[in-house]
Scaffold this motif. Structure first.
Motif, PDB file in Angstrom:
ATOM      1  N   ARG A 169       1.034  -2.068   0.889  1.00 53.48           N
ATOM      2  CA  ARG A 169      -0.255  -1.428   1.175  1.00 53.48           C
ATOM      3  C   ARG A 169      -0.551  -1.280   2.662  1.00 53.48           C
ATOM      4  O   ARG A 169      -1.485  -0.577   3.035  1.00 53.48           O
ATOM      5  CB  ARG A 169      -1.383  -2.210   0.506  1.00 53.48           C
ATOM      6  CG  ARG A 169      -1.257  -2.247  -1.006  1.00 53.48           C
ATOM      7  CD  ARG A 169      -2.459  -2.882  -1.652  1.00 53.48           C
ATOM      8  NE  ARG A 169      -2.345  -2.878  -3.103  1.00 53.48           N
ATOM      9  CZ  ARG A 169      -3.310  -3.279  -3.925  1.00 53.48           C
ATOM     10  NH1 ARG A 169      -4.452  -3.722  -3.415  1.00 53.48           N
ATOM     11  NH2 ARG A 169      -3.125  -3.250  -5.232  1.00 53.48           N
ATOM     12  N   ILE A 170       0.216  -1.988   3.507  1.00 52.13           N
ATOM     13  CA  ILE A 170      -0.043  -1.884   4.950  1.00 52.13           C
ATOM     14  C   ILE A 170       1.229  -1.523   5.721  1.00 52.13           C
ATOM     15  O   ILE A 170       1.275  -0.499   6.402  1.00 52.13           O
ATOM     16  CB  ILE A 170      -0.637  -3.205   5.492  1.00 52.13           C
ATOM     17  CG1 ILE A 170      -1.971  -3.520   4.824  1.00 52.13           C
ATOM     18  CG2 ILE A 170      -0.838  -3.101   7.000  1.00 52.13           C
ATOM     19  CD1 ILE A 170      -2.612  -4.809   5.298  1.00 52.13           C
TER      20      ILE A 170
ATOM     21  N   ALA B 294       1.946   2.329   6.979  1.00 56.73           N
ATOM     22  CA  ALA B 294       1.736   2.479   8.418  1.00 56.73           C
ATOM     23  C   ALA B 294       3.010   2.913   9.125  1.00 56.73           C
ATOM     24  O   ALA B 294       2.967   3.752  10.037  1.00 56.73           O
ATOM     25  CB  ALA B 294       1.223   1.166   9.008  1.00 56.73           C
TER      26      ALA B 294
ATOM     27  N   LEU C  26      -4.592  -0.777  11.122  1.00 57.95           N
ATOM     28  CA  LEU C  26      -3.690  -1.325  10.114  1.00 57.95           C
ATOM     29  C   LEU C  26      -2.879  -2.494  10.677  1.00 57.95           C
ATOM     30  O   LEU C  26      -2.602  -3.455   9.962  1.00 57.95           O
ATOM     31  CB  LEU C  26      -2.756  -0.229   9.603  1.00 57.95           C
ATOM     32  CG  LEU C  26      -3.429   0.902   8.836  1.00 57.95           C
ATOM     33  CD1 LEU C  26      -2.397   1.893   8.330  1.00 57.95           C
ATOM     34  CD2 LEU C  26      -4.261   0.362   7.686  1.00 57.95           C
TER      35      LEU C  26
ATOM     36  N   LEU D  12      -3.186  -6.242   9.138  1.00 61.68           N
ATOM     37  CA  LEU D  12      -2.049  -7.080   8.757  1.00 61.68           C
ATOM     38  C   LEU D  12      -2.213  -8.493   9.287  1.00 61.68           C
ATOM     39  O   LEU D  12      -2.040  -9.474   8.548  1.00 61.68           O
ATOM     40  CB  LEU D  12      -0.763  -6.450   9.291  1.00 61.68           C
ATOM     41  CG  LEU D  12       0.524  -7.264   9.094  1.00 61.68           C
ATOM     42  CD1 LEU D  12       0.833  -7.443   7.623  1.00 61.68           C
ATOM     43  CD2 LEU D  12       1.691  -6.595   9.812  1.00 61.68           C
TER      44      LEU D  12
END
Length: 328
Positions: free
Chosen positions: A54-55, A59, A91, A95
């Motif tokens: 999701r990150i 990204a 992002l 994290l």
């Protein structure tokens, strides 16, 4: 809207005034909401897989595409590991926030510790923009505050009592007006104290005030937000991550090719503002959200991560977890 209009207008313009005034509900609101939807659990495999899918992967893919777009616009190709381009700093910070959250929740005074760390970090210019370090530490207390709000126990009466609704509206009106009057002389986006026009021993005061005022304004915003579904606005809210990732691909050419420099009159500024609204509406549509799903939710289980382990069957063999339990 703010990314489109902010760099395009001179200081003192109508859109510049809007940009500065709305700053408290820009990054701080994103940080608090990101914390509200985060988990403070252990760094187990499921938690780490979520960070990757999701990150990190979205990204990185967006990072490569934005660098490629720079070449198409006649700019130099850049791919710096320590500095993600433009909007992707959030992002990177997200994290770190999610990696630090399980540790922060174990502290005795987490809000006090994260606030102290945010205030002290401004004195160290070595932190800077590499790996979004300065912004990560600066907004860390707001992220923790958002996580606490997501637990449903902090400020519970604020969100349920009818008496707090007029207070929230009054707080928004007064707070945004005060943000324009007080913060405008200072560089609201500065992350180092060297930009603050105060003695070095008092340089932390503006940051503390900004963090406290931003938290209060976001609480007011969340209080006046209706609990019911609102046609299309609720859909756009669910597509916030998609809008965040995709809008730089459209905003950057508008700025780099010089179209923003031709905006002079208030009518042209209004048209540009409405164009930014239209872009957000389109990017938040269900169709675009489905088309962008390979970027926003890449199928990492198919090509990157090993298959998830199957849950062990519950039975007599799985009841005892240790020799002590067996003896007991």
């Amino acid at each position: 809207m703010l990314h489109t209009t902010g760099p395009a207008v001179p200081d003192g313009g109508m859109l510049q005034t809007f940009n500065v005034t709305m700053w408290p509900l820009r990054v701080p609101a994103f940080v608090i909401l990101a914390g509200a939807f985060s988990s403070g659990g252990r760094l187990e495999s499921g938690y780490v897989r979520g960070l990757v899918g999701r990150i990190i992967v979205p990204a990185t893919m967006c990072w490569v595409l934005l660098s490629t777009e720079k070449v198409l616009l006649g700019m130099e190709f850049t791919f710096h590991l320590s500095r993600w381009p433009w909007t992707l700093w959030f992002l990177m910070a997200l994290l770190w926030w999610r990696l630090l959250l399980p540790l922060i929740t174990e502290l005795r005074y987490p809000l006090l510790c994260t606030t102290g760390l945010a205030l002290v970090a401004g004195y160290f210019g070595e932190i800077g923009d590499n790996y979004a370090g300065a912004r990560t530490l600066m907004y860390l207390p707001l992220f923790y505050l958002g996580w606490r709000l997501g637990q449903g126990t902090l400020f519970a009466s604020w969100f349920t009592s009818r008496r707090t609704l007029p207070l929230a509206w009054a707080g928004l009106i007064c707070g945004l007006g005060g943000a324009f009057l007080v913060w405008r002389p200072w560089p609201h986006s500065a992350v180092l104290y060297e930009d603050v026009p105060l003695p070095i021993e008092l340089a932390w005061v503006p940051r503390f005030f900004i963090l406290a005022a931003s938290a209060a304004l976001v609480l007011c915003l969340l209080r006046v937000t209706p609990n019911r579904r609102i046609p299309y606005l609720t859909t756009m809210g669910a597509a916030g991550f998609t809008i965040c990732l995709l809008h730089p691909f459209f905003v950057r050419p508008f700025l780099v090719l010089g179209y923003a420099d031709r905006v002079d009159t208030r009518l042209e500024q209004a048209v540009m503002f409405l164009g930014a609204v239209a872009l957000a509406v389109v990017l938040g549509s269900p169709l675009v959200r489905r088309l962008a799903r390979p970027l926003t939710r890449p199928p990492i289980d198919r090509f990157l991560l090993k298959p998830k382990p199957k849950p062990e069957p519950k039975g007599p063999a799985s009841v005892a977890q240790s020799p002590r339990e067996l003896v007991g």
